[in-house]
Design an enzyme around this catalytic site. Structure first.
Site, mmCIF file in Angstrom:
data_model
loop_
_atom_site.group_PDB
_atom_site.id
_atom_site.type_symbol
_atom_site.label_atom_id
_atom_site.label_comp_id
_atom_site.label_asym_id
_atom_site.label_seq_id
_atom_site.Cartn_x
_atom_site.Cartn_y
_atom_site.Cartn_z
ATOM 1 N N TRP A 81 0.794 -1.222 0.000
ATOM 2 C CA TRP A 81 0.000 0.000 0.000
ATOM 3 C C TRP A 81 0.832 1.281 0.000
ATOM 4 O O TRP A 81 0.305 2.366 -0.200
ATOM 5 C CB TRP A 81 -0.902 0.015 1.244
ATOM 6 C CG TRP A 81 -0.191 -0.444 2.478
ATOM 7 C CD1 TRP A 81 -0.262 -1.677 3.046
ATOM 8 C CD2 TRP A 81 0.754 0.293 3.265
ATOM 9 N NE1 TRP A 81 0.570 -1.752 4.137
ATOM 10 C CE2 TRP A 81 1.212 -0.556 4.290
ATOM 11 C CE3 TRP A 81 1.263 1.594 3.201
ATOM 12 C CZ2 TRP A 81 2.142 -0.164 5.255
ATOM 13 C CZ3 TRP A 81 2.197 2.004 4.152
ATOM 14 C CH2 TRP A 81 2.627 1.121 5.161
ATOM 15 N N GLU A 132 10.974 -8.065 -3.535
ATOM 16 C CA GLU A 132 11.538 -6.823 -3.006
ATOM 17 C C GLU A 132 10.968 -6.666 -1.614
ATOM 18 O O GLU A 132 9.794 -6.347 -1.428
ATOM 19 C CB GLU A 132 11.174 -5.641 -3.910
ATOM 20 C CG GLU A 132 11.992 -4.381 -3.611
ATOM 21 C CD GLU A 132 11.358 -3.492 -2.560
ATOM 22 O OE1 GLU A 132 11.787 -3.598 -1.383
ATOM 23 O OE2 GLU A 132 10.459 -2.713 -2.890
ATOM 24 N N GLU A 159 12.995 -3.530 11.533
ATOM 25 C CA GLU A 159 12.658 -2.420 10.657
ATOM 26 C C GLU A 159 11.457 -1.679 11.241
ATOM 27 O O GLU A 159 10.432 -2.285 11.533
ATOM 28 C CB GLU A 159 12.314 -2.933 9.251
ATOM 29 C CG GLU A 159 11.863 -1.842 8.305
ATOM 30 C CD GLU A 159 11.430 -2.375 6.945
ATOM 31 O OE1 GLU A 159 11.380 -1.585 5.991
ATOM 32 O OE2 GLU A 159 11.147 -3.597 6.841
ATOM 33 N N CYS A 201 10.465 1.547 1.695
ATOM 34 C CA CYS A 201 11.350 0.384 1.855
ATOM 35 C C CYS A 201 12.811 0.797 1.985
ATOM 36 O O CYS A 201 13.545 0.289 2.824
ATOM 37 C CB CYS A 201 11.187 -0.571 0.663
ATOM 38 S SG CYS A 201 9.550 -1.298 0.523
ATOM 39 N N HIS A 246 -3.543 -6.199 -5.091
ATOM 40 C CA HIS A 246 -3.025 -5.049 -4.361
ATOM 41 C C HIS A 246 -3.365 -5.187 -2.878
ATOM 42 O O HIS A 246 -4.068 -6.111 -2.461
ATOM 43 C CB HIS A 246 -3.613 -3.756 -4.927
ATOM 44 C CG HIS A 246 -2.624 -2.639 -5.020
ATOM 45 N ND1 HIS A 246 -1.701 -2.377 -4.024
ATOM 46 C CD2 HIS A 246 -2.376 -1.715 -5.998
ATOM 47 C CE1 HIS A 246 -0.957 -1.353 -4.377
ATOM 48 N NE2 HIS A 246 -1.333 -0.932 -5.566
ATOM 49 N N GLY A 264 6.982 -6.513 -0.359
ATOM 50 C CA GLY A 264 6.346 -6.617 0.945
ATOM 51 C C GLY A 264 7.342 -6.964 2.028
ATOM 52 O O GLY A 264 8.541 -6.692 1.915
#
Length: 458
Positions: A132, A230, A362, A264, A157, A208
């Site tokens: 998203w 990714e 993260e 990311c 999505h 993701g």
């Protein structure tokens, strides 16, 4: 709560809902994607590129409308939403213009009498599973090159990006992509597994989390399907020295808080040399203080946007609190809004212990985590002490010094005196647990190509 929905993260209000796909609808989408592929692949690459060029033109024509959709869906400001539409448009246009040349057949030397040619042919229908945080950009870098190549796309999505996905399908068909060539799929995890297992699907691309990547990668491997993953990043930004500490700190803050920190390849670890550390951190604190929640559709000066969902904001808050319990300190920000809204105030976090669990996590939100180091070697050791390896950057007034450190970063994208070089022609991807494969640039169009040898004997 409806699984697929438009939900304003500034208020928690569900604006629109969408029905999830039945198994019969999944079968119909698989059949349509395969049928469209068999027709699409027979068109010349120039014809396919012309259609993709028209997609870019329609994106530009509907720029403001597209920006408003994602601002409401996932909370980024109108200004940043417009930036994203423009970037997606540039990526689509890049492949429309340069894609045919990137997949031109070429002859290779051979010791066997005859002619050896390398071809780039499509594989078939592909499944994309997208997040998203950049609803158009993520799709553009996957769909545009593969449509030029001759593949077709089924796009699952994020749950909150149903409307933008449908609009992308509408634009694709309006531009001339055959019906079934790009399809928005409102499917469950189980139905994704069914699609990956189906022989009509020839590959899968996921952007993701590590967890999602491991699941999708395992499913693709089980069925011998090509995949591109990714995944996450805890990218280091190493500041060795500076003759403008305030300027570098401002650049670090702006990039770290862009899209509410939900990026990311954001500079999630700021690694700063001891002699400028205090000044650097003080500048971050100045930038973080006095901010207030704002309306992403009409953002004012000194205001910040919500995260994508209330759950996302709560997760970030919990991570910061966990870091504090392990010895870290919050110098500014760190406030979770009350009620259903998804606001988390941009935060400066220091003194995260290297031996703590928080050091390895993260934080997908507006949290600038700063570390103090006393040598280039210590900076590099800290930068590489990470299971993820998406990108990284090194800053110094001595370019050769920065280059020496940057050359040893264990990442897929290393930068000197810029946090992240991002353009349609620049490849994107990581190593280690950040995944594998590349998107964008000249290499992105080859990930789902049949690089076939064609040999004609003398």
């Amino acid at each position: 709560m409806a699984k697929y929905r438009v939900q304003n993260p500034a208020t928690g209000e569900i604006v629109e809902t969408f029905e999830s796909a039945t198994d019969a609808q999944v079968e119909a989408q698989l059949a349509a994607a395969d049928t469209a592929y068999r027709e699409w692949r027979e068109r010349s690459v120039q014809e396919r590129a012309a259609v993709v060029k028209r997609v870019a033109e329609i994106f530009a024509e509907r720029r403001e409308e597209l920006a408003e959709i994602i601002a409401l869906e996932m909370g980024k400001s109108i200004a940043e939403s417009l930036d994203e539409v423009d970037f997606a448009t540039a990526i689509i246009d890049y492949y429309a213009v340069y894609g045919p040349g990137l997949i031109t057949d070429y002859e290779i030397p051979s010791t066997i009498p005859g002619k050896a040619v390398m071809e780039h042919l499509p594989l078939g229908a592909l499944l994309g599973v997208m997040p998203w945080n950049f609803p158009y950009y993520q799709v553009a870098r996957f769909a545009a090159p593969n449509l030029v190549l001759g593949n077709t796309i089924i796009l699952k999505h994020a749950d909150i990006c149903a409307k933008s996905n449908l609009v992308i399908q509408e634009i694709m068909e309006q531009a001339g992509v055959p019906v079934g060539g790009y399809q928005a799929a409102f499917v469950s995890h189980e139905q994704i597994a069914t699609m990956i297992a189906d022989p009509r699907v020839q590959g899968v691309s996921l952007t993701g989390s590590e967890r999602a990547g491991a699941i999708i990668g395992a499913q693709a491997g089980t069925h011998l399907k090509k995949c591109v993953l990714e995944l996450g990043g805890i990218d280091p930004m190493v500041v060795l020295d500076s003759d403008d500490v305030a300027g570098v700190a401002k650049a670090a803050w702006d990039f770290r808080t862009y899209n509410a920190g939900q990026v990311c390849n954001s500079n999630k670890r700021l690694i700063v040399m001891a002699d400028i550390y205090d000044e650097f951190v003080a500048e971050l604190v100045k930038l973080a203080e006095g901010l207030a929640p704002g309306d992403q559709l009409n953002l004012g000066e000194g205001e910040y946007v919500p995260l994508s969902t209330r759950a996302a904001a709560e997760t970030v808050h919990a991570q910061v609190q966990q870091a504090v319990s392990e010895g870290a300190r919050v110098l500014a920000g760190g406030v979770l809004s009350e009620g259903p809204a998804a606001y988390y105030s941009p935060t400066v976090l220091v003194d995260v212990p290297r031996e703590s669990d928080s050091y390895r996590e993260e934080i997908f939100g507006p949290v600038a985590t700063v570390y103090k180091v006393r040598s280039d070697e210590e900076a590099l050791d800290l930068a590489n002490d990470c299971a993820l390896g998406l990108g990284g950057s090194v800053f110094s007034t001595d370019e050769a010094r920065a280059a020496r450190v940057a050359s040893k970063l264990e990442v897929g994208m290393a930068h000197v005196n810029i946090i992240a070089a991002e353009a349609a022609e620049i490849p994107f991807g990581g190593v280690k647990r950040s995944g594998f494969g590349r998107e964008m640039g000249p290499v992105g169009i080859g990930e789902f190509a049949n690089k076939r040898l064609y040999f004609v004997s003398e």
